[in-house]
Design a protein around this motif. Structure first.
Motif, mmCIF file in Angstrom:
data_model
loop_
_atom_site.group_PDB
_atom_site.id
_atom_site.type_symbol
_atom_site.label_atom_id
_atom_site.label_comp_id
_atom_site.label_asym_id
_atom_site.label_seq_id
_atom_site.Cartn_x
_atom_site.Cartn_y
_atom_site.Cartn_z
ATOM 1 N N LEU A 166 14.748 -37.655 48.543
ATOM 2 C CA LEU A 166 14.695 -36.296 48.820
ATOM 3 C C LEU A 166 15.962 -35.608 48.697
ATOM 4 C CD1 LEU A 166 12.165 -36.011 51.764
ATOM 5 C CD2 LEU A 166 11.818 -34.810 49.336
ATOM 6 N N ALA A 167 16.924 -36.304 48.941
ATOM 7 C CA ALA A 167 18.483 -35.589 48.675
ATOM 8 C C ALA A 167 18.777 -35.864 47.425
ATOM 9 C CB ALA A 167 19.409 -36.508 49.884
ATOM 10 N N HIS A 168 18.436 -36.707 46.650
ATOM 11 C CA HIS A 168 18.795 -36.918 45.316
ATOM 12 C C HIS A 168 18.106 -35.920 44.495
ATOM 13 C CE1 HIS A 168 21.594 -40.144 45.438
ATOM 14 N NE2 HIS A 168 20.533 -41.060 45.925
ATOM 15 N N ILE A 169 16.853 -35.324 44.708
ATOM 16 C CA ILE A 169 16.136 -34.325 43.761
ATOM 17 C C ILE A 169 16.798 -33.073 43.992
ATOM 18 C CG2 ILE A 169 13.706 -33.087 43.801
ATOM 19 C CD1 ILE A 169 12.612 -35.718 44.717
ATOM 20 N N GLN A 170 17.845 -32.816 44.943
ATOM 21 C CA GLN A 170 18.612 -31.687 44.996
ATOM 22 C C GLN A 170 19.302 -31.270 43.579
ATOM 23 O OE1 GLN A 170 21.383 -31.626 48.016
ATOM 24 N NE2 GLN A 170 22.008 -29.616 47.931
ATOM 25 N N GLU A 171 19.581 -32.538 42.911
ATOM 26 C CA GLU A 171 20.342 -32.256 41.721
ATOM 27 C C GLU A 171 19.433 -31.662 40.640
ATOM 28 O OE1 GLU A 171 21.570 -36.324 40.732
ATOM 29 O OE2 GLU A 171 22.664 -36.481 42.659
ATOM 30 N N ASN A 172 18.224 -31.838 40.613
ATOM 31 C CA ASN A 172 17.603 -31.407 39.761
ATOM 32 C C ASN A 172 16.078 -30.388 40.334
ATOM 33 O OD1 ASN A 172 18.505 -33.090 37.528
ATOM 34 N ND2 ASN A 172 17.508 -34.810 38.696
ATOM 35 N N HIS A 173 16.606 -29.826 41.480
ATOM 36 C CA HIS A 173 15.510 -29.012 42.134
ATOM 37 C C HIS A 173 15.240 -27.752 41.173
ATOM 38 C CE1 HIS A 173 19.379 -26.848 43.524
ATOM 39 N NE2 HIS A 173 18.659 -25.856 43.691
ATOM 40 N N GLU A 174 16.135 -27.422 40.439
ATOM 41 C CA GLU A 174 15.597 -26.017 39.459
ATOM 42 C C GLU A 174 14.207 -26.005 38.936
ATOM 43 O OE1 GLU A 174 18.459 -27.590 39.346
ATOM 44 O OE2 GLU A 174 20.339 -26.270 40.104
ATOM 45 N N GLN A 175 14.065 -27.262 38.312
ATOM 46 C CA GLN A 175 12.679 -27.259 37.618
ATOM 47 C C GLN A 175 11.360 -27.277 38.665
ATOM 48 O OE1 GLN A 175 11.489 -31.471 36.506
ATOM 49 N NE2 GLN A 175 13.679 -31.983 37.412
ATOM 50 N N TYR A 176 11.600 -27.370 39.778
ATOM 51 C CA TYR A 176 10.604 -27.099 40.801
ATOM 52 C C TYR A 176 10.682 -25.548 41.345
ATOM 53 C CZ TYR A 176 10.761 -32.119 40.140
ATOM 54 O OH TYR A 176 10.540 -33.124 39.897
ATOM 55 N N ASN A 177 11.291 -24.820 40.532
ATOM 56 C CA ASN A 177 11.396 -23.351 40.954
ATOM 57 C C ASN A 177 11.703 -22.890 42.375
ATOM 58 O OD1 ASN A 177 10.310 -22.665 38.582
ATOM 59 N ND2 ASN A 177 8.368 -22.852 38.964
ATOM 60 N N VAL A 178 12.604 -23.850 42.950
ATOM 61 C CA VAL A 178 12.942 -23.503 44.366
ATOM 62 C C VAL A 178 14.664 -23.471 44.312
ATOM 63 C CG1 VAL A 178 11.353 -24.897 45.385
ATOM 64 C CG2 VAL A 178 13.331 -26.141 44.831
ATOM 65 N N THR A 179 15.242 -23.035 45.334
ATOM 66 C CA THR A 179 16.544 -22.665 45.404
ATOM 67 C C THR A 179 17.203 -23.341 46.622
ATOM 68 O OG1 THR A 179 16.434 -20.809 46.818
ATOM 69 C CG2 THR A 179 16.123 -20.418 44.198
ATOM 70 N N ASP A 180 18.539 -23.248 46.764
ATOM 71 C CA ASP A 180 19.208 -23.929 47.771
ATOM 72 C C ASP A 180 18.620 -23.278 49.202
ATOM 73 O OD1 ASP A 180 20.422 -25.749 46.248
ATOM 74 O OD2 ASP A 180 22.317 -24.394 46.032
ATOM 75 N N GLU A 181 18.604 -21.850 49.248
ATOM 76 C CA GLU A 181 18.304 -21.119 50.249
ATOM 77 C C GLU A 181 16.528 -21.439 50.616
ATOM 78 O OE1 GLU A 181 19.467 -19.823 47.804
ATOM 79 O OE2 GLU A 181 21.565 -19.483 48.524
ATOM 80 N N THR A 182 15.858 -21.707 49.991
ATOM 81 C CA THR A 182 14.301 -21.944 50.123
ATOM 82 C C THR A 182 13.881 -23.230 50.059
ATOM 83 O OG1 THR A 182 13.721 -21.590 47.758
ATOM 84 C CG2 THR A 182 13.770 -19.558 49.054
ATOM 85 N N PHE A 183 14.686 -24.218 49.702
ATOM 86 C CA PHE A 183 14.281 -25.651 49.636
ATOM 87 C C PHE A 183 15.176 -26.392 50.419
ATOM 88 C CE2 PHE A 183 11.726 -28.931 48.563
ATOM 89 C CZ PHE A 183 12.446 -30.094 48.101
ATOM 90 N N TYR A 184 16.344 -26.696 50.004
ATOM 91 C CA TYR A 184 17.126 -27.669 50.780
ATOM 92 C C TYR A 184 17.737 -26.958 51.986
ATOM 93 C CZ TYR A 184 16.377 -31.021 47.768
ATOM 94 O OH TYR A 184 15.743 -32.233 46.880
ATOM 95 N N MET A 185 18.536 -26.199 52.089
ATOM 96 C CA MET A 185 19.503 -25.559 53.138
ATOM 97 C C MET A 185 19.882 -26.983 54.034
ATOM 98 S SD MET A 185 16.542 -22.659 54.350
ATOM 99 C CE MET A 185 17.410 -22.265 55.946
#
Length: 245
Positions: free
Chosen positions: A84-103
């Motif tokens: 899950l942590a690695h997907i942070q590098e490509n999270h834009e393609q899932y229409n999420v942002t740092d604020e709404t997804f990872y934090m």
């Protein structure tokens, strides 16, 4: 000394889990998968050794669960955290942002696998219904499924599998579902060898033979389907037999 042989095998399971944990923290999930598989191999034979040598004991039961907690509980939780942590590098393609997804929090959802495994193992130790079968997916089977995901992604030629397992929503669902299925009131047949007679182990031997063939033909990609087949076959047996497994 004879009494300690099964416990020694169990400790080899624990040692394998600790080695796998080091590799998981180092983000080498393929080696973590290998050592978890080694641990599960030892876990498969410690009970058989105890029954064969007639040295089963309450200590062995508790030791087995403690070893499984590391090999089949902590390691898959860490592996899912890493994925899950690695997907942070490509999270834009899932229409999420740092604020709404990872934090910096969502990867920790992977540890729900560890929590579910802990509950599963604790229930197993006090549930008298699970002497000859399982209620809920065993933690080793769940660990193999979780650890097979990163290996499949690095070795498969099927882009669809890569797309599925690199989707953070899929990984979160897998984490939550695995915690649920391990603790569900779902009878599953035991894969452990119960004696020397083929008739006492016919189902386990046939199933394990099918697993070996599938692994030879499809390698790591077969692992999730084997786990699914195990659950489906248990459900079919329960529905068609006169009594629950």
């Amino acid at each position: 000394m004879k009494k300690q042989i099964p416990n020694l095998i169990t400790l080899l399971n624990l040692l394998s889990g600790l080695i796998a944990l080091v590799y998981a923290f180092d983000d080498n999930l393929q080696m973590a998968f290998f050592w978890v598989s080694m641990g599960i191999f030892f876990d498969f034979w410690d009970g058989f050794a105890a029954r064969t040598l007639k040295v089963s004991s309450p200590l062995g039961v508790q030791l087995d669960s403690l070893a499984d907690m590391v090999t089949s509980g902590v390691v898959p939780g860490v592996a899912m955290y890493q994925m899950l942590a690695h997907i942070q590098e490509n999270h834009e393609q899932y229409n999420v942002t740092d604020e709404t997804f990872y934090m910096k929090l969502v990867p920790f959802i992977g540890f729900i696998i560890t929590l579910g495994s802990c509950m599963r193992l604790a229930k197993f130790n006090i549930d008298t219904r699970q002497t000859d079968s399982f209620i809920g997916l065993p933690t080793p089977a769940n660990a193999l499924f979780i650890l097979s995901i990163p290996v499949i992604m690095s070795t498969t030629q099927f882009d669809i599998l890569i797309d599925i397992f690199s989707n953070p929503y899929v990984l979160v669902f897998i984490s939550v579902f695995s915690a649920f299925i391990m603790n569900a009131e779902l009878p599953l047949f035991s894969l452990k060898i119960k004696g020397k007679k083929f008739s006492d182990n016919k189902l386990s031997i046939i199933f394990l033979s099918i697993c070996v063939i599938a692994l030879v033909l499809f390698k790591y990609t077969a692992v999730p389907f084997i786990i699914g087949f195990y659950i489906l076959l248990s459900i079919i047996i329960n529905k068609t037999s006169n009594k629950t497994i």
